[in-house]
Motif scaffolding. Structure first.
Motif, short mmCIF file in Angstrom:
data_model
loop_
_atom_site.label_atom_id
_atom_site.label_comp_id
_atom_site.label_asym_id
_atom_site.label_seq_id
_atom_site.Cartn_x
_atom_site.Cartn_y
_atom_site.Cartn_z
N ALA A 147 1.43 -1.68 0.33
CA ALA A 147 1.95 -1.24 1.63
C ALA A 147 3.19 -2.03 2.01
O ALA A 147 4.21 -1.46 2.45
CB ALA A 147 0.87 -1.39 2.70
N HIS A 148 3.15 -3.34 1.82
CA HIS A 148 4.29 -4.21 2.13
C HIS A 148 5.51 -3.84 1.30
O HIS A 148 6.64 -3.79 1.81
CB HIS A 148 3.88 -5.66 1.88
N ALA A 149 5.30 -3.55 0.01
CA ALA A 149 6.41 -3.22 -0.89
C ALA A 149 7.17 -2.00 -0.40
O ALA A 149 8.41 -1.97 -0.40
CB ALA A 149 5.88 -2.99 -2.30
N PHE A 150 6.45 -0.96 0.01
CA PHE A 150 7.11 0.26 0.50
C PHE A 150 7.69 0.04 1.89
O PHE A 150 8.76 0.55 2.21
CB PHE A 150 6.13 1.42 0.50
N LEU A 151 6.98 -0.70 2.72
CA LEU A 151 7.41 -0.89 4.11
C LEU A 151 8.76 -1.60 4.19
O LEU A 151 9.64 -1.17 4.94
CB LEU A 151 6.34 -1.71 4.85
N ILE A 152 8.95 -2.66 3.41
CA ILE A 152 10.20 -3.42 3.52
C ILE A 152 11.38 -2.69 2.89
O ILE A 152 12.52 -3.11 3.04
CB ILE A 152 10.06 -4.83 2.91
N LYS A 153 11.11 -1.58 2.20
CA LYS A 153 12.19 -0.75 1.66
C LYS A 153 12.46 0.47 2.53
O LYS A 153 13.19 1.38 2.14
CB LYS A 153 11.86 -0.32 0.24
N GLY A 154 11.87 0.50 3.73
CA GLY A 154 12.23 1.51 4.70
C GLY A 154 11.25 2.64 4.93
O GLY A 154 11.49 3.49 5.79
N ALA A 155 10.15 2.69 4.19
CA ALA A 155 9.18 3.77 4.36
C ALA A 155 8.32 3.55 5.61
O ALA A 155 8.14 2.42 6.07
CB ALA A 155 8.28 3.89 3.13
N THR A 156 7.81 4.63 6.14
CA THR A 156 6.72 4.58 7.11
C THR A 156 5.43 4.52 6.30
O THR A 156 5.25 5.33 5.38
CB THR A 156 6.73 5.82 8.02
N VAL A 157 4.57 3.57 6.58
CA VAL A 157 3.39 3.33 5.74
C VAL A 157 2.11 3.38 6.57
O VAL A 157 2.03 2.79 7.65
CB VAL A 157 3.49 1.97 5.02
N ILE A 158 1.12 4.07 6.03
CA ILE A 158 -0.19 4.20 6.67
C ILE A 158 -1.25 3.71 5.69
O ILE A 158 -1.32 4.20 4.55
CB ILE A 158 -0.49 5.67 7.03
N VAL A 159 -2.06 2.76 6.10
CA VAL A 159 -3.19 2.30 5.30
C VAL A 159 -4.48 2.84 5.90
O VAL A 159 -4.71 2.69 7.11
CB VAL A 159 -3.25 0.75 5.24
N VAL A 160 -5.28 3.46 5.10
CA VAL A 160 -6.59 3.95 5.54
C VAL A 160 -7.67 3.07 4.94
O VAL A 160 -7.67 2.82 3.72
CB VAL A 160 -6.79 5.43 5.16
N GLU A 161 -8.56 2.60 5.79
CA GLU A 161 -9.67 1.75 5.37
C GLU A 161 -11.00 2.38 5.77
O GLU A 161 -11.05 3.35 6.53
CB GLU A 161 -9.54 0.35 5.98
N ARG A 162 -12.08 1.79 5.27
CA ARG A 162 -13.40 2.40 5.45
C ARG A 162 -13.97 2.20 6.86
O ARG A 162 -14.83 2.96 7.30
CB ARG A 162 -14.39 1.84 4.42
N ASP A 163 -13.54 1.14 7.58
CA ASP A 163 -14.03 0.89 8.93
C ASP A 163 -12.97 0.12 9.70
O ASP A 163 -11.96 -0.34 9.15
CB ASP A 163 -15.37 0.13 8.91
#
Length: 287
Positions: A24-40
C-alpha cells in the motif's frame, strides 16, 4: 518518445499486515489512491497505523514529493470488499495458504469491474492454479513484492498460463513506475526468488543442525564472501520461520527431497521461535 510508466489511479490491497502495508505504501507514495481491506476493524486500524508510520519515515528521508498529510489523504481502510469497486488493480496479500488465497481472490473478483486487474503477492504458490479458480484468469498475475517493501528494489512478476500479454507488459511497467526492477518468470514452484532463496536457507539450517558452524558465521560467510546484503538465516528470521517452513513444505511436495525441511526448522516453529516477530529465531531479536 517513451511514455512515462503509470500505475492505476486507484489501487486496492487485501490484507494490511507487514507485506500488505508495504505494498500500500509503495503505491501511495507514487500518487495512487489506495484502499486496504482487512478482516475486522482492529486489523484495519493496525494497517492504518503501519502505513502512516511508513509514510512518515518516507517524509523524514525526503523521498516524498508531497507532505505526509497529503499522501495519507488518499489512503483509507475498510472491512468491506465493496470498497474495491473503483480499483483498477487489487493486490491480494493474505497469508500463504492456497485455500485461503483462492477464497479471498474469488471474493475480490466479484467486486471488480470487468477491465480491472487482480494480482497475488504469493511467494511460492501456483499462480496458474490460483488463476484457474477465477472467472477472468487473463486479468490475473503474480506480483511478488519483497520484505521490507520500501527498501526492496525488486518485484517478481509471475505469469500464469492464461495471463494476457497485455497484462504481462503492464505489470512490468507498474514495477518501473514504483521505482523497482521487474524480474519476469513463468509460473513454477517457488518461481525464481523463493526457490533459490529457500534452497540456500535450508542448507544453512542443516549446517547449523550438523554443527558445521554457528548461525552468525554461516551468515557472515555469505555476506562477506558472496556480498549478500543479509545472510540466509537472518533473512529467514525476518521473513518468519513459519513462513519459510510453509514454503519449504510446498516445494518439498512439488520438487522433491532437496527441499525437505530440516528438523531444526520444524522444532523452532513448534516452540514458537518464529524469528523477529516473536523475538527469537536463529538469532535473538529481543533488543
Amino acid at each position: 518518445m517513451t511514455a512515462t510508466p503509470a500505475i492505476p489511479h486507484v489501487v486496492g490491497v487485501l490484507g494490511g499486515g507487514r507485506m500488505g502495508a508495504g505494498i500500500a505504501h509503495a503505491f501511495l507514495i507514487k500518487g495512487a489512491t489506495v484502499i486496504v481491506v482487512e478482516r475486522d476493524h482492529e486489523s484495519a486500524a493496525g494497517a492504518q497505523a503501519r502505513v502512516a508510520e511508513a509514510v512518515a519515515k518516507s517524509a523524514a528521508r525526503g523521498t516524498l514529493t508531497e507532505s505526509a498529510e497529503e499522501a495519507l489523504s488518499r489512503f483509507s481502510t475498510s472491512t468491506d470488499y465493496d470498497s474495491f469497486v473503483h480499483c483498477g488493480l487489487v493486490v491480494e496479500a493474505v497469508p500463504e495458504d492456497y485455500e485461503l488465497k483462492v477464497a479471498a481472490l474469488k471474493a475480490v473478483e466479484e467486486h471488480l469491474s470487468a477491465d480491472a486487474f487482480l494480482a497475488s503477492n504469493t511467494s511460492s504458490l501456483s499462480v496458474t492454479g490460483l488463476a484457474s479458480q477465477l472467472r477472468r484468469p487473463g486479468n490475473f498475475v503474480g506480483l511478488h513484492f519483497f520484505n521490507p517493501v520500501p527498501a526492496s528494489t525488486l518485484i517478481e512478476v509471475v505469469l500464469a498460463k492464461e495471463t494476457s500479454p497485455e497484462l504481462a507488459a503492464t505489470a512490468k511497467s507498474w514495477t518501473e513506475a514504483l521505482g523497482k526492477t521487474a524480474v519476469v518468470v513463468n509460473d513454477a514452484p517457488g518461481f525464481a526468488s523463493s526457490r533459490l532463496g529457500v534452497a540456500i536457507a535450508l542448507e544453512a539450517m542443516r549446517m547449523v543442525e550438523e554443527g558445521v558452524a554457528s548461525a552468525e558465521d554461516i551468515d557472515a560467510a555469505m555476506v562477506l564472501g558472496y556480498k549478500h546484503p543479509t545472510g540466509p538465516l537472518k533473512t529467514t528470521d525476518i521473513v518468519g520461520l513459519d513462513v519459510r517452513l510453509g514454503i519449504a513444505e510446498y516445494l518439498h511436495s512439488t520438487l522433491g527431497e532437496r527441499f525437505a525441511p530440516p528438523q531444526i526448522l520444524r522444532d523452532k516453529v513448534a516452540r514458537g521461535e518464529l524469528g523477529r516477530k516473536t523475538g527469537k529465531g536463529f538469532f535473538d531479536w529481543t533488543d
